[in-house]
Write a protein that holds these residues in place. Structure first.
Motif, mmCIF file in Angstrom:
data_model
loop_
_atom_site.group_PDB
_atom_site.id
_atom_site.type_symbol
_atom_site.label_atom_id
_atom_site.label_comp_id
_atom_site.label_asym_id
_atom_site.label_seq_id
_atom_site.Cartn_x
_atom_site.Cartn_y
_atom_site.Cartn_z
ATOM 1 N N SER A 17 25.525 -21.790 5.342
ATOM 2 C CA SER A 17 26.682 -21.913 6.254
ATOM 3 C C SER A 17 27.442 -20.804 6.097
ATOM 4 O O SER A 17 28.026 -20.195 4.839
ATOM 5 C CB SER A 17 27.786 -22.948 5.837
ATOM 6 O OG SER A 17 27.366 -24.253 6.499
ATOM 7 N N ARG B 260 39.976 -22.163 0.203
ATOM 8 C CA ARG B 260 40.007 -21.748 1.643
ATOM 9 C C ARG B 260 41.451 -22.322 2.263
ATOM 10 O O ARG B 260 41.969 -23.151 1.700
ATOM 11 C CB ARG B 260 38.710 -22.463 2.631
ATOM 12 C CG ARG B 260 38.901 -23.812 2.743
ATOM 13 C CD ARG B 260 37.765 -24.626 3.174
ATOM 14 N NE ARG B 260 37.064 -24.982 1.893
ATOM 15 C CZ ARG B 260 35.913 -25.670 1.860
ATOM 16 N NH1 ARG B 260 35.496 -26.327 3.097
ATOM 17 N NH2 ARG B 260 35.298 -25.863 0.741
ATOM 18 N N TYR C 132 23.899 -15.207 0.614
ATOM 19 C CA TYR C 132 24.803 -16.108 1.214
ATOM 20 C C TYR C 132 26.324 -16.297 0.685
ATOM 21 O O TYR C 132 27.314 -16.619 1.552
ATOM 22 C CB TYR C 132 24.285 -17.617 0.614
ATOM 23 C CG TYR C 132 22.691 -17.718 1.104
ATOM 24 C CD1 TYR C 132 22.476 -17.685 2.469
ATOM 25 C CD2 TYR C 132 21.795 -18.178 0.259
ATOM 26 C CE1 TYR C 132 21.273 -17.920 2.579
ATOM 27 C CE2 TYR C 132 20.464 -18.222 0.431
ATOM 28 C CZ TYR C 132 20.284 -18.251 1.830
ATOM 29 O OH TYR C 132 18.827 -18.485 2.219
ATOM 30 N N GLU C 133 26.731 -15.936 -0.388
ATOM 31 C CA GLU C 133 28.210 -16.061 -0.910
ATOM 32 C C GLU C 133 29.010 -15.093 -0.073
ATOM 33 O O GLU C 133 30.335 -15.470 -0.132
ATOM 34 C CB GLU C 133 28.121 -15.485 -2.458
ATOM 35 C CG GLU C 133 27.607 -16.391 -3.425
ATOM 36 C CD GLU C 133 25.925 -16.042 -3.496
ATOM 37 O OE1 GLU C 133 25.401 -15.438 -2.623
ATOM 38 O OE2 GLU C 133 25.576 -16.586 -4.533
ATOM 39 N N ILE D 77 34.652 -31.101 8.091
ATOM 40 C CA ILE D 77 34.321 -31.577 6.545
ATOM 41 C C ILE D 77 33.599 -33.075 6.707
ATOM 42 O O ILE D 77 32.656 -33.489 5.913
ATOM 43 C CB ILE D 77 35.460 -31.583 5.525
ATOM 44 C CG1 ILE D 77 35.191 -31.672 4.059
ATOM 45 C CG2 ILE D 77 36.697 -32.778 5.873
ATOM 46 C CD1 ILE D 77 34.663 -30.084 3.521
ATOM 47 N N HIS E 25 29.884 -33.931 5.112
ATOM 48 C CA HIS E 25 29.789 -35.087 4.188
ATOM 49 C C HIS E 25 28.875 -36.193 4.521
ATOM 50 O O HIS E 25 28.059 -36.669 3.929
ATOM 51 C CB HIS E 25 30.852 -35.512 3.534
ATOM 52 C CG HIS E 25 31.702 -34.493 2.378
ATOM 53 N ND1 HIS E 25 31.029 -34.509 1.293
ATOM 54 C CD2 HIS E 25 32.773 -33.768 2.452
ATOM 55 C CE1 HIS E 25 31.727 -33.274 0.471
ATOM 56 N NE2 HIS E 25 32.700 -32.921 1.413
ATOM 57 N N VAL F 86 38.178 -35.695 3.024
ATOM 58 C CA VAL F 86 38.663 -36.055 4.342
ATOM 59 C C VAL F 86 40.406 -36.408 4.066
ATOM 60 O O VAL F 86 41.132 -35.807 4.877
ATOM 61 C CB VAL F 86 37.966 -37.282 5.299
ATOM 62 C CG1 VAL F 86 38.898 -37.457 6.464
ATOM 63 C CG2 VAL F 86 36.841 -36.677 5.463
ATOM 64 N N LEU G 119 32.815 -22.077 5.644
ATOM 65 C CA LEU G 119 33.053 -23.205 5.083
ATOM 66 C C LEU G 119 33.609 -24.095 5.970
ATOM 67 O O LEU G 119 34.497 -23.630 6.884
ATOM 68 C CB LEU G 119 34.048 -23.029 3.873
ATOM 69 C CG LEU G 119 33.640 -22.159 2.723
ATOM 70 C CD1 LEU G 119 34.450 -22.172 1.636
ATOM 71 C CD2 LEU G 119 32.249 -22.656 2.128
ATOM 72 N N PRO G 120 33.574 -25.500 5.991
ATOM 73 C CA PRO G 120 34.409 -26.238 6.994
ATOM 74 C C PRO G 120 35.896 -26.007 6.753
ATOM 75 O O PRO G 120 36.377 -26.105 5.755
ATOM 76 C CB PRO G 120 33.970 -27.614 6.510
ATOM 77 C CG PRO G 120 32.517 -27.611 5.721
ATOM 78 C CD PRO G 120 32.630 -26.195 5.198
ATOM 79 N N TYR H 247 28.441 -21.923 1.113
ATOM 80 C CA TYR H 247 27.767 -20.778 1.736
ATOM 81 C C TYR H 247 26.302 -20.750 1.145
ATOM 82 O O TYR H 247 25.330 -20.266 1.807
ATOM 83 C CB TYR H 247 28.486 -19.491 0.844
ATOM 84 C CG TYR H 247 29.766 -19.211 1.569
ATOM 85 C CD1 TYR H 247 30.083 -19.032 2.885
ATOM 86 C CD2 TYR H 247 30.770 -18.990 0.701
ATOM 87 C CE1 TYR H 247 31.217 -18.588 3.400
ATOM 88 C CE2 TYR H 247 32.068 -18.590 1.165
ATOM 89 C CZ TYR H 247 32.304 -18.502 2.363
ATOM 90 O OH TYR H 247 33.446 -18.323 3.030
ATOM 91 N N GLY I 261 28.259 -27.016 4.586
ATOM 92 C CA GLY I 261 29.220 -27.234 3.607
ATOM 93 C C GLY I 261 29.407 -26.299 2.849
ATOM 94 O O GLY I 261 30.745 -26.064 2.198
ATOM 95 N N PRO J 176 24.366 -16.244 6.802
ATOM 96 C CA PRO J 176 23.495 -17.361 6.906
ATOM 97 C C PRO J 176 22.062 -17.329 6.613
ATOM 98 O O PRO J 176 21.227 -18.157 6.345
ATOM 99 C CB PRO J 176 23.727 -17.813 8.433
ATOM 100 C CG PRO J 176 23.981 -16.583 9.128
ATOM 101 C CD PRO J 176 24.722 -15.889 8.122
ATOM 102 N N PHE K 146 41.974 -33.042 3.472
ATOM 103 C CA PHE K 146 41.877 -32.059 4.467
ATOM 104 C C PHE K 146 43.097 -32.718 5.344
ATOM 105 O O PHE K 146 43.987 -31.794 6.168
ATOM 106 C CB PHE K 146 40.603 -32.086 5.349
ATOM 107 C CG PHE K 146 39.801 -31.093 4.935
ATOM 108 C CD1 PHE K 146 39.314 -30.839 3.662
ATOM 109 C CD2 PHE K 146 39.373 -30.063 5.662
ATOM 110 C CE1 PHE K 146 38.530 -29.896 3.298
ATOM 111 C CE2 PHE K 146 38.484 -28.917 5.283
ATOM 112 C CZ PHE K 146 37.919 -28.960 4.113
ATOM 113 N N LEU L 11 33.078 -38.091 0.138
ATOM 114 C CA LEU L 11 33.632 -37.728 1.664
ATOM 115 C C LEU L 11 35.071 -38.518 1.868
ATOM 116 O O LEU L 11 35.773 -37.830 2.335
ATOM 117 C CB LEU L 11 32.774 -38.692 2.418
ATOM 118 C CG LEU L 11 32.603 -38.678 4.121
ATOM 119 C CD1 LEU L 11 31.746 -39.012 4.560
ATOM 120 C CD2 LEU L 11 34.072 -39.628 4.639
#
Lengths: 324, 324, 324, 324, 324, 324
Positions: free
Chosen positions: B258, A306, C254-255, B268, B272, A280, B261-262, B254, B252, C259, A283, A276
């Motif tokens: 989700s 991403r 998913y990839e 994010i 976490h 963070v 992605l965050p 795929y 968090g 969802p 990011f 975590l």
């Protein structure tokens, strides 16, 4: 003049560390010198257009140089056109003063961590950690080391900052889950990355050592912890085992080099708290860079796979015109 | 008599919920009735050795029954030999009273969460969350729902417990990283799993609804949040977008469903914090079960792909005789 | 002069959209302007060798410019040496007229799709789709949108073309498997990508919107469909659920951001029909480019992770001299 | 009496194939005989409670037996209690008549496929395919073989059914994408699974041959095709190469045993058409079984890694009481 | 003058093969010619700064040229500044003489392999292999082919070298595990890569053939082996099957294009021996390059996904100053 | 009587180790005792049908018992019906004498390994290894330990056998690649699995120790090696680093618990030699079991994810009747 303070179309003079130096073909003179300079406030690209070969011989990567230059912009980024260059001797300038540096008060963080150590009630863990912090080499390194070469907390003091944050988070996790062994989790949080002191070097740039590449900080940190435990009479075998397991498994999955998956509650808590904190930090760092450049999206990050959204905070209005 | 209090070789009587009922071939009478019973304190296996077919017709899965039985052990586990059985009508007993239930003070958790809502300064988020908690159906469901069918916090009140813990952790994360938007992160933490109210049913057992299976709680929760935001005049489009993104991306990756992605720092951090809370809850739950059974290792967990170490805490000595 | 008609060593004049504009260091003047221009028939690289900085200020990416130029070849590719440049005002030229455009008769495709809508017997699906096509904004966007930023059908009208093809393929799948619900599958085929209308922007180039990046067209399309269904009295809850599931699961795994995995026969049929159409479109597009350039193999494609064979069709002889 | 027609609590007599036979411990006599029987309409579990050892010696797996029995239900499934058993000689009954069988008119499918062959204009492909279908062994096998041991079209005639469907779908794909080489794609569709004739055996059950396990139907089918092409004078080398590539790559990805990824437009179209057909067949088959058993969800499928929704079609009402 | 013998700041003349030729923009004349030249001893980059367009027309990639040049260094690598160039006719120089070449005595390796063939006692395998080596085309190709385009043993004679090494290793494996069938394993080792003779071309550079790309050397090698087996009367079907399986499965996993996983002890032994040989060859090659350049670490390798340590052998001292 | 010598329908008496003991419901008496017995020659299932509860209390798992029994077959496998049972005291029988045991001459292997140690010329490696073998505890454990709990060489002496084989293979690899450092590779081969001495226990069955589960033999083996190196004066730091790296990376990939990938030529050679040896041992072991049971295919192996072919060696004829 601090790099963070340079603006385009001005004159610049100052001392900077040479992070990268290359002679390249091109330009009017047939070849030019392409440099990356840095100080504790940031990085900047720089060019020497004339006499590249001769000037190149006057200094090396890792040296600090004194320059006089013109600040320009090239492809939306700042760039220096160097006009005068002089290499400084180690007596005149210490390269490590020029590396990127944590914005936090490192001395305060250090004091806070020592207070945390003192709060540990288990006598063996208490002794182990105090001994470590009494070792002046360890303490000097622990306070200055970056937490990584590039990904997160990659600046002088980054390891101390990261460790402090993980300790704080783990403290909260123990509040939420009182069944956890507080002393064990906090000790694991403090120790989890001490292998980085041997895995990385941070004198004139942030690099992996050969040993770091070949063994990794998980194994090296576990060895260091065990050495300390062996020096404490009556340190319980089982306690050492639980600490070893936490350090070795803190990357959480095999793919990131943990030879064992976390198998205790304290080990899984440490892994997630550490992850975590690193994520963070990454990011926020990426987003800050994009915002400084006036961009709504960061560059795609090779590890995160991403781009991140650096758009306006709530209340500042949107303005959705396509990502660019 | 609470299931948690039953000991072998004693007489047992009480009311229990029938979680599972099967007629199986075997035993001296050719067939027998194989049941799993539960109440809020635990589960137990039970057998009816005579008249299985006839007795089986007197009640269904999901009914509460009154029994008189003998407690035995079979393969190291407790098992009831049922002698008298009577099905209770819905008036006599509410099945949901018999489901496993959080050990925490749910009313206190509820009050705490409402206090947190009130501390949110952003008027739109404040209004959105208050409105939700004013809806009596939402509040009743939110306070009773489990957080999952089986993996973590899978008991009545589990969602409230999980949400409260994630909110607490996120509060700490904001302290560590003041650049995060506190109101946004806390609101996301409260809302992240509200889709579970529609994804799961928990009247007589914990199950997925058809809609839950086909859409998932990420999409359903985001829809619910958006409905609420649409009812608030002037709710900023951009704020709604950031909330939607947090709910949709909170798994968090795929692989866990989700669709995105965050991509923001708050997203994010939420992912976490949520993952940490779920995993530590799972670990502690598994370890507690093994310790009750006097075992040093848990069963291998199909999702975690490992057995967990439930060995003695530090100070209690080791005793390494092989895992068995 | 259309870009597709330009030949090397000729004079060129015409109006083109500026897709990309960069000032770069190099050339005899120290810097030059590096452009990518396009019109509905294709793209071409262009250079301005003199007065790059001054000329660069006269127009922006996304503008349409009038140019006079010399066509040359550089590294086997066509390139324009621009001599005169004038930026056109929005009154003089609409950038969207210059984007790559489907080669099909879009009006005919549109009519065909409306016919298909009319053939749907289920009154709720029939109403939902007719309502959508009566919305002039929806219809204008649906007819012009590309189906993707870059991978397949990435040209004006691409979404209409892709949707029509998927509908045709699904029609055949229903013939082969009469147990499928035709109305449901056809409706799903028409609706599956409507989220792209919000995920992409295609005014002066093909880009993701911020909302598109943060939510994705699966979730956005499902929301749009649900909005429409809510406007129809008596629209069955269960039917809406099946449509929602089809839209959300149409990426199949998913990839790729679904969802939920397809769990109904219509959902799996839609996924495969959609994937088939996208992939064959990609393959044929890549192969056509290579054949135009006289090459037997395409460039390695980053997503497909392979080069494609663009060799001669059967009967034209082989000639195997190594791939180069 | 057909297995599909058996109802609980009735007397049953008939001829069935023994798919599985095991002596097991348990029951009142200490051991019993546990069988799976089948005929062309379905499968059923059966037990012999007395004299298991002696009766077991009278027949083998793969034999057809004549039985007289009582139909019961056990755990919601039909089960036969066998009372009289007599093994039939091969003269009396042909095991292959008792295997599950396509519900389609196989003779009609066969004629249709031959018509398709005749429609191929390329003389070499036309000749190759006609020769194959003139080979009586090939034709007999091609018309009876299942398309797989278990996953899709796993019944007598399944390969013919699957091939016909893939050919139909490919015909549509060519309509949608006229740039595809129709003759090549159709020929590939007909040939893609001919290796299954050697990979599987389907005399008394559906099994892999040793060669099938060690080489696989992709390689075996490509070899068979090449043998046929070599017999045709002037068969173009390049055409053979394209066919070989299509057969070898038709599983689409390495993980499913394709040694090469599809690299031509016809190969990718074949892969997707084939996959679509197999998956829709699997889904419809699984869903039909669940619906017959009155269940809304299928069992979780080990390969698909999900349960499928077999709920009511639109209009029949929902009724969402949790999945069970 | 051999390329391996060129030193900076000297005059160079000699005959070299043109591996790559590009006209590029830049330099004082506006464009220049950028070449990669090679001979059997190595590769070198070369530039023509004047009259690039005219000179470029005098020769093609794959030609041998006679040059007179000045050797310089650019970015730590050797580079030739070409002054005179003359293209040689095929009569004057054979391009294949200039390709990188094994450092081993190929004739000795060839003799050794033939001796191994003669040692095979199984008459069918003995005959099959002898026949192959009697075929002059096969033998010429087998002795000259590289074992790969780029990864390991990618030089003239590389296939012979690799095959010989694998045979040697397999010989040892049979000693360690006498239960293995020696003749089968050795025959498989000799045959495993014969498909490379058709997959690659190595006349003027190392390339994949079209057939090689579309079918792969596993399938092609298995076909070649089968052709040979079919020519030998009485060659056992089962033996051919085992050989086919070994060739097809020798890449060991699906991801590297084996359509079947190794399922016999000889097949798994061959796979591992082959992989060991390829990997050690790659490692030693990469490390040798780095050591020549005076570097402690190799470049990160795209396939191996790591940099390799080329540090001093034991006894030469360490010197850990960070990786650079 | 050795277990390997028992035949059905005979009387049996002997001493066997109890590997597993369970009281199960069923049988005529309502419960029975289900055992797995073993001696050095194999394993066998056993039942006690009467007085299960009372008899069960007379001995534990890990005890050696004296039995008198009748040998029967059940589901094609041998099974003992125990009639008399007496538990032996540790004085009467040593459980470890009853564990499966290598078929090789362990004393000869031990002598061979010591000879290899003596052949190492590097004085530091020579000293390190000699010291290890002079330690009587190490030597006793090294000669008796299994190499794994279950997968390969899982029998008394298995580690010695495996190590010897890896050393032999590495010796050959050095012959093929003389650029490798022989002493380093051989030392690594001898040391690579010494962590198994602490990871496993093999007194009364093969189990993981707690420490083994939590740390793993890679880390434990590296620690043991380092301890030894530290005892040798002047042991070069760099040599220790290379050995540490080899031990830590010998599993070759992260997924199998190596915290670092092999980055030296000796490390990659060791990994592949070790893997080859383990896999061929597994394959031959599985195939031998199937052949003893008269089956052509082994059971599907959970780790290998395939069944293995145990069909006849060449010359014995095939007989392809489907896999069964």
């Amino acid at each position: 003049m601090n790099i963070a303070d340079i603006t385009p179309q001005t004159r610049v003079s100052g001392h900077y560390l040479v992070l990268r130096k290359e002679v390249r073909q091109g330009g009017r003179a047939g070849s030019f010198l392409d440099l990356t300079l840095c100080d504790a406030t940031g990085r900047v690209s720089a060019k020497v257009w004339d006499n590249a070969a001769a000037i190149s011989e006057q200094f090396q990567q890792g040296d600090v140089i004194e320059v006089s230059a013109a600040a320009e912009t090239y492809r939306d980024e700042l760039q220096l056109r160097l006009e005068k260059i002089r290499a400084l001797s180690p007596d005149e300038a210490n390269p490590s003063d020029f590396l990127p540096r944590s914005g936090k008060d490192l001395a305060a963080l250090e004091r806070g961590l020592v207070e945390t150590v003192k709060s540990i009630e288990n006598p063996h863990l208490h002794a182990l950690l105090l001994n470590l912090f009494k070792d002046p080499d360890f303490r000097r390194d622990f306070v200055t080391a970056p937490a990584a070469k590039a990904l997160h907390h990659s600046y002088i003091g980054g390891l101390l900052e990261h460790t402090t944050e993980v300790v704080e988070l783990c403290g909260k996790v123990v509040e939420v889950f009182p069944a956890l062994d507080r002393d064990l989790l906090i000790a694991g949080a403090i120790l989890h990355d001490i292998g980085k002191l041997e895995e990385l070097s941070w004198q004139t740039s942030f690099e992996y050592t050969d040993r770091g590449q070949l063994l990794g900080h998980l194994v090296m940190g576990e060895q260091r912890m065990r050495l300390e435990a062996d020096r404490i009479e009556g340190f319980p075998e089982h306690l050492r085992l639980l600490l070893s397991h936490m350090i070795l498994s803190h990357h959480g999955v095999y793919e990131y080099g943990s030879p064992k998956l976390p198998m205790t509650a304290e080990a899984i808590a440490l892994h997630h708290a550490e992850d975590l904190d690193a994520k963070v930090n990454m990011f926020l760092g990426q987003i800050a860079v994009a915002r400084e450049q006036g961009r709504k999206w960061t560059e795609r990050h090779f590890l995160l796979q991403r781009a991140l959204y650096a758009g306006p905070g709530e209340g500042e209005g949107e303005g959705d015109e396509g990502q660019g």
